[in-house]
Every structure is written in C-alpha cells, then in structure tokens.
Design a protein around this motif. Sequence first.
Motif, PDB file in Angstrom:
ATOM      1  N   GLY A 112       7.461  54.799  21.181  1.00  0.00           N
ATOM      2  CA  GLY A 112       7.178  53.374  21.128  1.00  0.00           C
ATOM      3  C   GLY A 112       7.962  52.674  20.027  1.00  0.00           C
ATOM      4  N   LEU A 113       8.024  53.290  18.851  1.00  0.00           N
ATOM      5  CA  LEU A 113       8.798  52.711  17.750  1.00  0.00           C
ATOM      6  C   LEU A 113      10.256  52.521  18.134  1.00  0.00           C
ATOM      7  CD1 LEU A 113       7.447  54.656  14.623  1.00  0.00           C
ATOM      8  CD2 LEU A 113       7.310  52.183  15.002  1.00  0.00           C
ATOM      9  N   MET A 114      10.841  53.512  18.788  1.00  0.00           N
ATOM     10  CA  MET A 114      12.259  53.441  19.125  1.00  0.00           C
ATOM     11  C   MET A 114      12.523  52.435  20.246  1.00  0.00           C
ATOM     12  SD  MET A 114      13.749  55.205  16.930  1.00  0.00           S
ATOM     13  CE  MET A 114      15.397  55.009  17.629  1.00  0.00           C
ATOM     14  N   ILE A 115      11.595  52.302  21.186  1.00  0.00           N
ATOM     15  CA  ILE A 115      11.773  51.277  22.230  1.00  0.00           C
ATOM     16  C   ILE A 115      11.782  49.896  21.601  1.00  0.00           C
ATOM     17  CG2 ILE A 115      10.705  50.148  24.226  1.00  0.00           C
ATOM     18  CD1 ILE A 115       9.759  52.847  25.173  1.00  0.00           C
ATOM     19  N   GLY A 116      10.862  49.645  20.665  1.00  0.00           N
ATOM     20  CA  GLY A 116      10.833  48.358  19.986  1.00  0.00           C
ATOM     21  C   GLY A 116      12.108  48.088  19.212  1.00  0.00           C
ATOM     22  N   LEU A 117      12.613  49.113  18.505  1.00  0.00           N
ATOM     23  CA  LEU A 117      13.858  48.964  17.742  1.00  0.00           C
ATOM     24  C   LEU A 117      15.045  48.721  18.664  1.00  0.00           C
ATOM     25  CD1 LEU A 117      15.579  49.121  15.177  1.00  0.00           C
ATOM     26  CD2 LEU A 117      15.573  51.626  15.427  1.00  0.00           C
ATOM     27  N   VAL A 118      15.145  49.522  19.736  1.00  0.00           N
ATOM     28  CA  VAL A 118      16.267  49.383  20.661  1.00  0.00           C
ATOM     29  C   VAL A 118      16.217  48.033  21.373  1.00  0.00           C
ATOM     30  CG1 VAL A 118      17.316  50.303  22.776  1.00  0.00           C
ATOM     31  CG2 VAL A 118      16.572  51.859  20.972  1.00  0.00           C
ATOM     32  N   ALA A 119      15.010  47.575  21.728  1.00  0.00           N
ATOM     33  CA  ALA A 119      14.879  46.253  22.355  1.00  0.00           C
ATOM     34  C   ALA A 119      15.386  45.166  21.415  1.00  0.00           C
ATOM     35  CB  ALA A 119      13.427  45.992  22.739  1.00  0.00           C
ATOM     36  N   GLY A 120      15.026  45.270  20.134  1.00  0.00           N
ATOM     37  CA  GLY A 120      15.518  44.304  19.149  1.00  0.00           C
ATOM     38  C   GLY A 120      17.029  44.332  19.028  1.00  0.00           C
ATOM     39  N   LEU A 121      17.609  45.521  19.004  1.00  0.00           N
ATOM     40  CA  LEU A 121      19.073  45.646  18.929  1.00  0.00           C
ATOM     41  C   LEU A 121      19.741  45.068  20.173  1.00  0.00           C
ATOM     42  CD1 LEU A 121      19.373  49.256  17.437  1.00  0.00           C
ATOM     43  CD2 LEU A 121      19.884  47.096  16.276  1.00  0.00           C
ATOM     44  N   CYS A 122      19.126  45.291  21.324  1.00  0.00           N
ATOM     45  CA  CYS A 122      19.694  44.752  22.573  1.00  0.00           C
ATOM     46  C   CYS A 122      19.700  43.224  22.554  1.00  0.00           C
ATOM     47  CB  CYS A 122      18.897  45.266  23.772  1.00  0.00           C
ATOM     48  SG  CYS A 122      19.187  47.008  24.158  1.00  0.00           S
ATOM     49  N   ILE A 123      18.629  42.631  22.040  1.00  0.00           N
ATOM     50  CA  ILE A 123      18.587  41.173  21.926  1.00  0.00           C
ATOM     51  C   ILE A 123      19.625  40.691  20.909  1.00  0.00           C
ATOM     52  CG2 ILE A 123      17.168  39.204  21.232  1.00  0.00           C
ATOM     53  CD1 ILE A 123      14.727  40.775  22.199  1.00  0.00           C
ATOM     54  N   GLN A 124      19.695  41.377  19.773  1.00  0.00           N
ATOM     55  CA  GLN A 124      20.612  41.001  18.707  1.00  0.00           C
ATOM     56  C   GLN A 124      22.070  41.038  19.164  1.00  0.00           C
ATOM     57  OE1 GLN A 124      19.899  40.030  15.574  1.00  0.00           O
ATOM     58  NE2 GLN A 124      21.983  39.989  14.791  1.00  0.00           N
ATOM     59  N   PHE A 125      22.394  42.013  20.033  1.00  0.00           N
ATOM     60  CA  PHE A 125      23.789  42.198  20.444  1.00  0.00           C
ATOM     61  C   PHE A 125      24.057  41.729  21.874  1.00  0.00           C
ATOM     62  CE2 PHE A 125      23.337  45.082  16.862  1.00  0.00           C
ATOM     63  CZ  PHE A 125      24.485  44.801  16.143  1.00  0.00           C
ATOM     64  N   GLY A 126      23.253  40.809  22.360  1.00  0.00           N
ATOM     65  CA  GLY A 126      23.605  40.071  23.565  1.00  0.00           C
ATOM     66  C   GLY A 126      23.362  40.738  24.898  1.00  0.00           C
ATOM     67  N   ALA A 127      22.285  41.526  25.016  1.00  0.00           N
ATOM     68  CA  ALA A 127      21.989  42.163  26.304  1.00  0.00           C
ATOM     69  C   ALA A 127      21.321  41.207  27.284  1.00  0.00           C
ATOM     70  CB  ALA A 127      21.101  43.385  26.106  1.00  0.00           C
ATOM     71  N   GLY A 128      21.025  39.993  26.865  1.00  0.00           N
ATOM     72  CA  GLY A 128      20.450  38.999  27.766  1.00  0.00           C
ATOM     73  C   GLY A 128      19.083  39.389  28.282  1.00  0.00           C
ATOM     74  N   PHE A 129      18.903  39.241  29.608  1.00  0.00           N
ATOM     75  CA  PHE A 129      17.610  39.536  30.226  1.00  0.00           C
ATOM     76  C   PHE A 129      17.328  41.033  30.325  1.00  0.00           C
ATOM     77  CE2 PHE A 129      18.678  35.391  32.348  1.00  0.00           C
ATOM     78  CZ  PHE A 129      17.719  34.648  31.691  1.00  0.00           C
ATOM     79  N   GLU A 130      18.285  41.871  29.981  1.00  0.00           N
ATOM     80  CA  GLU A 130      18.156  43.305  30.223  1.00  0.00           C
ATOM     81  C   GLU A 130      17.573  44.073  29.042  1.00  0.00           C
ATOM     82  OE1 GLU A 130      18.962  44.270  33.348  1.00  0.00           O
ATOM     83  OE2 GLU A 130      19.382  42.138  33.615  1.00  0.00           O
ATOM     84  N   TYR A 131      17.150  43.392  27.984  1.00  0.00           N
ATOM     85  CA  TYR A 131      16.795  44.111  26.754  1.00  0.00           C
ATOM     86  C   TYR A 131      15.650  45.098  26.938  1.00  0.00           C
ATOM     87  CZ  TYR A 131      13.270  40.367  26.217  1.00  0.00           C
ATOM     88  OH  TYR A 131      12.235  39.483  26.411  1.00  0.00           O
ATOM     89  N   MET A 132      14.617  44.746  27.702  1.00  0.00           N
ATOM     90  CA  MET A 132      13.518  45.690  27.897  1.00  0.00           C
ATOM     91  C   MET A 132      13.898  46.797  28.876  1.00  0.00           C
ATOM     92  SD  MET A 132      11.070  45.279  25.872  1.00  0.00           S
ATOM     93  CE  MET A 132       9.915  46.444  26.575  1.00  0.00           C
ATOM     94  N   SER A 133      14.666  46.459  29.905  1.00  0.00           N
ATOM     95  CA  SER A 133      15.119  47.487  30.850  1.00  0.00           C
ATOM     96  C   SER A 133      15.951  48.531  30.134  1.00  0.00           C
ATOM     97  CB  SER A 133      15.940  46.850  31.978  1.00  0.00           C
ATOM     98  OG  SER A 133      15.156  46.002  32.773  1.00  0.00           O
ATOM     99  N   TYR A 134      16.934  48.072  29.369  1.00  0.00           N
ATOM    100  CA  TYR A 134      17.802  49.001  28.656  1.00  0.00           C
ATOM    101  C   TYR A 134      17.009  49.867  27.683  1.00  0.00           C
ATOM    102  CZ  TYR A 134      22.019  46.515  30.303  1.00  0.00           C
ATOM    103  OH  TYR A 134      23.018  45.969  31.072  1.00  0.00           O
ATOM    104  N   SER A 135      16.147  49.244  26.902  1.00  0.00           N
ATOM    105  CA  SER A 135      15.436  49.996  25.860  1.00  0.00           C
ATOM    106  C   SER A 135      14.528  51.065  26.462  1.00  0.00           C
ATOM    107  CB  SER A 135      14.634  49.042  24.969  1.00  0.00           C
ATOM    108  OG  SER A 135      13.676  48.313  25.726  1.00  0.00           O
TER     109      SER A 135
END
Length: 363
Positions: A257-280
């Motif tokens: 859970g911690l890593m999904i939250g971190l990866v989701a934040g990184l995806c938003i920060q680096f422009g993953a758009g609508f895909e941040y939760m899918s990717y994480s």
Amino acid sequence: MQNKRFSPFVSSKNSIGKVMLDVIIALLPLCAFAFYTYRIWFLIVLGSALGGAILTEILFSGILLKKWRGILDGSAIITVLLLVFTISPLTPWYVAAFGGSCAVLFGKILWGGVGKNKFNPALVGREFMTVFFPLVMSSGDIWSTKRIRYVYEVEWFDFIPNAHWAEFLNELFFVPTGALGEYSAVFLLLGGIYLIFRRRISWHIPAFLLVSFLSFLWIFEDQNLNYSLGGILLGGIFMATDMPSSPSSPTGKSYYGLMIGLVAGLCIQFGAGFEYMSYSILILNGFSTKINQVFMPRTWGTKTDWPKKIEEVFLLTLSVLTVTFAVLSLHYYGYIPYLIYIYIIYIIFKFNFSFSKKLHQPI
C-alpha cells in the motif's frame, strides 16, 4: 444404521460466489450515484461492457478452461463494474464492450481463471482500451459531461448555518466529476468498511496507500498536482486489494500500500495524466510475489536477520522505483502500446505452454 461419511471434508462459508456478492453489495451505492447522475448513459456503458465480458466469459472460459458456468461466480460482473467506474459515461459503447472483453480474457481467463490472475483484470481492460482506442480515451470530449448530467449537486447539508461546511459535506457525499466510480468519497469509504467488516479485505493496503499518497501531496503541496480523491479511494479500496494480485501477509500488504501511494504520486508528478492509479497498481501487482517472499512471516523460534531484511527491502524498493521510472519514460515517449503488445504475446505463450497444463489444479 450408522451413517457413512467420506473424507476429507472441505467446508467453507467463503465460497467465491459469496465473496463476489459482498463486493457487489459494497459497489451498489456507487452504481446508484452513477445512475442518479447520468441515467441512460451509465446503463449504456455498463450494459456494453457487461455484454462484452459475458460473451467472452462464456466462449473462452468454456472453450479454453472447460468451465461453461464460470459467469455464475460473479467475478466477471465485478470486473466490469470496476472497469466502468474508471471511465467516462460518454465512452462509446463499442469501446466499453472491447474493454470488458479484454479485461476478462487477458486479465483473467488466459491466466488460468478466477483467482490465478497476476494483474487486476479491470485495470488490464482499461489499459487495453487506452492503447487500442487512444484518440477516444484521451479526448477531452468524453470527459465534458455537463450537458448530459441529470444532477449537478446535492443540497443535503444546506441546513447547516456555515455555508463553507455545508458545501464541504455535500461534496464529500457527491461530486459528479471524473470517472463514474469517483462521485462519492463517503460511500467509497463505507464500501471499504463493509468489506473489512465482512473480512473480504484487510485495512492495511488502503490505509497505508492513503498515508503514503497524502504524505506525498504534503511534501509537494506547492506543485498544484491534479488528482481525484475518489479515484484514489476507488483504486485503494476495490482494486489494490484484489486478492490474487496482492500480497498475503499484513506487513507485505502494508509495504504494498505504501508503495502504490508513492508510485501514484510520482506518476502524477511526472505527467502520467489519467493513468496514475492504473500504472501504480499494475506496477505493484507485478511485484506482489516478490513482496510475499521478502515479507514472509518469521518461522516460530527463529530470529530475524535485520541487516539482510533491510537490504532486501531496499533492493525491492529500488526495483519498484526503477520500473516506475521506466514505465513513465515509455509513457512520455508514447511507447506504452508496445508494452501491451509484449504482454499479449507473453500471456498467450504462457497460457499455451504453462497455464493450460494446470487448469484443473486447485487455486
């Protein structure tokens, strides 16, 4: 006359059907809010995705897995509901049907059936939609839904004298923006509480995901990051907790859970758009087996080798972050479709040469 009994006995109150029924019950309020807001538009998207999923389930589950009644376990229905909750009510019916079909086929059946999937099926279906219908899924037109809304807001708490608090509470219960499953933070949380109470999920993944993600937002509060609280709750409660694709131990779930939250934040920060939760979630799905190994419960009577454990966790975290930035690079340069093509080839070959030989083995 003495009754004859045969062994071994296997008795469980937690059949697949009962587990799926509880998840459907938890999702019903979200369905009600989506229908409340968009009426026929929601039914068209849901019906199309459900039709594609059921047809695929009947044909491929029957032909490949020899399970002609697989649709009765309810897993395809939940997959479709979660998929529909991640898309717009203006998604064309044929795209929704395609997503439902791919979610069931490439997210579940080709892995060997329910309970054997490596990745969350609903998110697999969504990524297939994004790759094969990029113009539709990335178009701003399908997210401009004001013209088809039947309800724009609720005024349930307008009796409160403080207008600010009244507006805040109204929006916690209902904000008709974004994907179909993101409209009510309160009922997303209530659905999660219900599943925890019924012991269908544990609290570790959604709780640590929220802690990690909110901490990331606090650190980068001046970056004006675009995200949806409803999307975070939907992913954290209903998708990240998918049992086959998530870790099994409490410590493993917490790290996951911690890593999904971190990866989701990184995806938003680096422009993953609508895909941040899918990717994480999909990235961490891929590390679920390794997380289980690293956070395997200590055998009774043995001592934890802390230096070795810290090294394992560090290397695991480094691997997750490396894959995350690799995926973000592929996203930036438009190469994600090639990743999906590789996945298709891999899962077909894997099914032909591995899974198909184990179809009758227990989960």
